[in-house]
Design a protein around this motif. Sequence first.
Motif, PDB file in Angstrom:
ATOM      1  N   UNK A 226       0.852  -1.185   0.000  1.00  0.00           N
ATOM      2  CA  UNK A 226       0.000   0.000   0.000  1.00  0.00           C
ATOM      3  C   UNK A 226       0.890   1.238   0.000  1.00  0.00           C
ATOM      4  N   UNK A 227       0.451   2.286  -0.658  1.00  0.00           N
ATOM      5  CA  UNK A 227       1.214   3.536  -0.624  1.00  0.00           C
ATOM      6  C   UNK A 227       0.971   4.226   0.719  1.00  0.00           C
ATOM      7  N   UNK A 228       1.891   5.080   1.146  1.00  0.00           N
ATOM      8  CA  UNK A 228       1.666   5.831   2.396  1.00  0.00           C
ATOM      9  C   UNK A 228       0.356   6.614   2.353  1.00  0.00           C
ATOM     10  N   UNK A 229      -0.004   7.125   1.177  1.00  0.00           N
ATOM     11  CA  UNK A 229      -1.262   7.875   1.040  1.00  0.00           C
ATOM     12  C   UNK A 229      -2.457   6.954   1.272  1.00  0.00           C
ATOM     13  N   UNK A 230      -2.423   5.741   0.738  1.00  0.00           N
ATOM     14  CA  UNK A 230      -3.521   4.793   0.940  1.00  0.00           C
ATOM     15  C   UNK A 230      -3.674   4.431   2.413  1.00  0.00           C
ATOM     16  N   UNK A 231      -2.545   4.212   3.095  1.00  0.00           N
ATOM     17  CA  UNK A 231      -2.592   3.876   4.527  1.00  0.00           C
ATOM     18  C   UNK A 231      -3.210   5.031   5.308  1.00  0.00           C
ATOM     19  N   UNK A 232      -2.782   6.246   4.977  1.00  0.00           N
ATOM     20  CA  UNK A 232      -3.314   7.433   5.658  1.00  0.00           C
ATOM     21  C   UNK A 232      -4.819   7.570   5.412  1.00  0.00           C
ATOM     22  N   UNK A 233      -5.244   7.350   4.155  1.00  0.00           N
ATOM     23  CA  UNK A 233      -6.659   7.466   3.806  1.00  0.00           C
ATOM     24  C   UNK A 233      -7.504   6.430   4.537  1.00  0.00           C
TER      25      UNK A 233
END
Length: 244
Positions: A226-233
């Motif tokens: 997962x991208x860091x953005x996906x994890x954050x979302x």
Amino acid sequence: MERLQKVIAQAGITSRRKAEELILEGKVKVNGEVVTQLGTKVSATDVIEVNGIKVEREQKVYFLFYKPRGVVSTVSDDRGRKTVLDFFKGYVEQRIFPVGRLDYDTSGLLLLTNDGEFANLMTHPKYKIEKTYIARLKGIPSFEDIKKLRKGIMLEDGMTAPAKVELKKIDRKANKAICEITIHEGRNRQVRRMFEAIGTPVVKLKRERFAFLDLKGLNAGEFRELTPHEVKQLRVLAETGKIG
């Protein structure tokens, strides 16, 4: 920020209970200072020592996996069956585990991580993270049956939460149907039991989406980080109910 004893336990040094004892005994330092308070929280940049030895923290990792049928969603299996972790051997150093489960005979999207807090956010019913499945059914559910699923249906372990259900395809000649169903609970074999309760058992089941994530670009048995953005979302979605 995470509790000190949790960080020590996650690093594999000892159990959380034993870590608490070490803290109370004054054997733990944070940034060179002895810490004896159990409520102490530390950040990723804090230097922790236990009995004079620096704690090496495991980097948090997050994977999206396309689980094939005939694979168990556990870290090991006493019956010798293939597990989801077998697909990660040689690729991942961290001790990852599945976020929730998919049945042995169910394929589709499964998350794996070594972050317990994240896993709880993704699986606890109160956070209402939606999971969408495609179910191939034996039999054709009536409109009344679909309404029951949408309102919530009584199973042996209680009433289910309302589900989003859409009949995608009907084959009257073969007496088969394909349904899309979205739930946010994670009871054992829940989707299969819901369809059994209305008399149209599941022949084949696949989880197609988890929140806003899908299987695009992956074949069965493949995974991606997962991208860091996906994890954050995903965190934002769990905590606020909205994608930020």
